[in-house]
Design a protein around this motif. Structure first.
Motif, PDB file in Angstrom:
ATOM      1  N   TYR A  69      45.272   9.947  42.789  1.00 15.14           N
ATOM      2  CA  TYR A  69      44.177   9.432  43.612  1.00 15.14           C
ATOM      3  C   TYR A  69      44.717   9.056  44.997  1.00 15.14           C
ATOM      4  O   TYR A  69      44.085   9.334  46.019  1.00 15.14           O
ATOM      5  CB  TYR A  69      43.518   8.222  42.941  1.00 15.14           C
ATOM      6  N   GLN A  70      45.902   8.458  45.018  1.00 16.37           N
ATOM      7  CA  GLN A  70      46.515   8.091  46.299  1.00 16.37           C
ATOM      8  C   GLN A  70      46.798   9.338  47.139  1.00 16.37           C
ATOM      9  O   GLN A  70      46.648   9.315  48.359  1.00 16.37           O
ATOM     10  CB  GLN A  70      47.802   7.289  46.061  1.00 16.37           C
ATOM     11  N   ARG A  71      47.185  10.437  46.506  1.00 17.42           N
ATOM     12  CA  ARG A  71      47.406  11.689  47.245  1.00 17.42           C
ATOM     13  C   ARG A  71      46.111  12.182  47.881  1.00 17.42           C
ATOM     14  O   ARG A  71      46.116  12.720  48.984  1.00 17.42           O
ATOM     15  CB  ARG A  71      47.973  12.764  46.318  1.00 17.42           C
TER      16      ARG A  71
ATOM     17  N   ALA B 103      38.134  13.186  44.189  1.00 15.36           N
ATOM     18  CA  ALA B 103      38.412  11.752  44.092  1.00 15.36           C
ATOM     19  C   ALA B 103      37.415  11.067  43.153  1.00 15.36           C
ATOM     20  O   ALA B 103      37.793  10.156  42.413  1.00 15.36           O
ATOM     21  CB  ALA B 103      38.360  11.101  45.472  1.00 15.36           C
ATOM     22  N   ALA B 104      36.167  11.516  43.169  1.00 11.91           N
ATOM     23  CA  ALA B 104      35.167  10.929  42.269  1.00 11.91           C
ATOM     24  C   ALA B 104      35.484  11.240  40.813  1.00 11.91           C
ATOM     25  O   ALA B 104      35.151  10.460  39.915  1.00 11.91           O
ATOM     26  CB  ALA B 104      33.779  11.443  42.627  1.00 11.91           C
ATOM     27  N   ASP B 105      36.145  12.366  40.569  1.00  7.10           N
ATOM     28  CA  ASP B 105      36.496  12.768  39.207  1.00  7.10           C
ATOM     29  C   ASP B 105      37.871  12.270  38.762  1.00  7.10           C
ATOM     30  O   ASP B 105      38.270  12.508  37.627  1.00  7.10           O
ATOM     31  CB  ASP B 105      36.465  14.295  39.087  1.00  7.10           C
ATOM     32  N   THR B 106      38.605  11.627  39.663  1.00  7.69           N
ATOM     33  CA  THR B 106      39.952  11.141  39.358  1.00  7.69           C
ATOM     34  C   THR B 106      39.903   9.621  39.223  1.00  7.69           C
ATOM     35  O   THR B 106      39.434   8.949  40.125  1.00  7.69           O
ATOM     36  CB  THR B 106      40.934  11.531  40.481  1.00  7.69           C
ATOM     37  N   PRO B 107      40.389   9.086  38.105  1.00  7.39           N
ATOM     38  CA  PRO B 107      40.368   7.623  37.950  1.00  7.39           C
ATOM     39  C   PRO B 107      41.302   6.945  38.947  1.00  7.39           C
ATOM     40  O   PRO B 107      42.378   7.457  39.242  1.00  7.39           O
ATOM     41  CB  PRO B 107      40.840   7.406  36.512  1.00  7.39           C
TER      42      PRO B 107
END
Length: 126
Positions: A40-42, A108-112
């Motif tokens: 997510y940070q990436r 990003a919406a699909d990544t916790p």
């Protein structure tokens, strides 16, 4: 013009991981250690890297388009066709920008944001 999709939000100061949803006192079996998802940070970093480049392209093309439309710069019959082509380029660049930012935002919406330590959670770059 297009409206940019929501940007992935970086880790905020003081932000804490999610709390366990089970009532009562946690047991050692229920205790979970969380970490901010590096994938997510990436995505946050990718957004921050891409957005200034897209803004620079947009502003450069907009400046050239405004100059081409001015009769002070170019007053010839061919200038109309050139301005039409530049209007197409503006539209294409807007669509390109929308596609790039939407793909980052959707991922990003699909990544916790938070994942349990040593968990096999879904990642953006797997």
């Amino acid at each position: 013009m297009f409206v940019d999709p929501p940007a992935p939000q970086p880790l905020q100061p003081g932000e804490t991981p999610p709390v366990s949803g089970s009532p009562g006192l946690p047991t050692p079996d229920m205790a979970v250690s969380w970490e901010f998802n590096p994938d997510y940070q990436r995505l946050v970093m990718m957004w921050r890297q891409v957005l200034p480049e897209l803004d620079a392209l947009t502003s450069s093309l907009e400046k050239a388009y405004q100059m081409a439309r001015s009769k002070d710069v170019w007053d010839a019959p061919v200038s109309g066709r050139y301005v039409e082509e530049m209007a197409e380029w503006r539209t294409r660049l807007g669509l390109y920008r929308q596609a790039i930012l939407t793909s980052i935002s959707d991922q990003a919406a699909d990544t916790p944001r938070w994942i349990p330590v040593n968990a096999g959670a879904p990642h953006a770059f797997s």
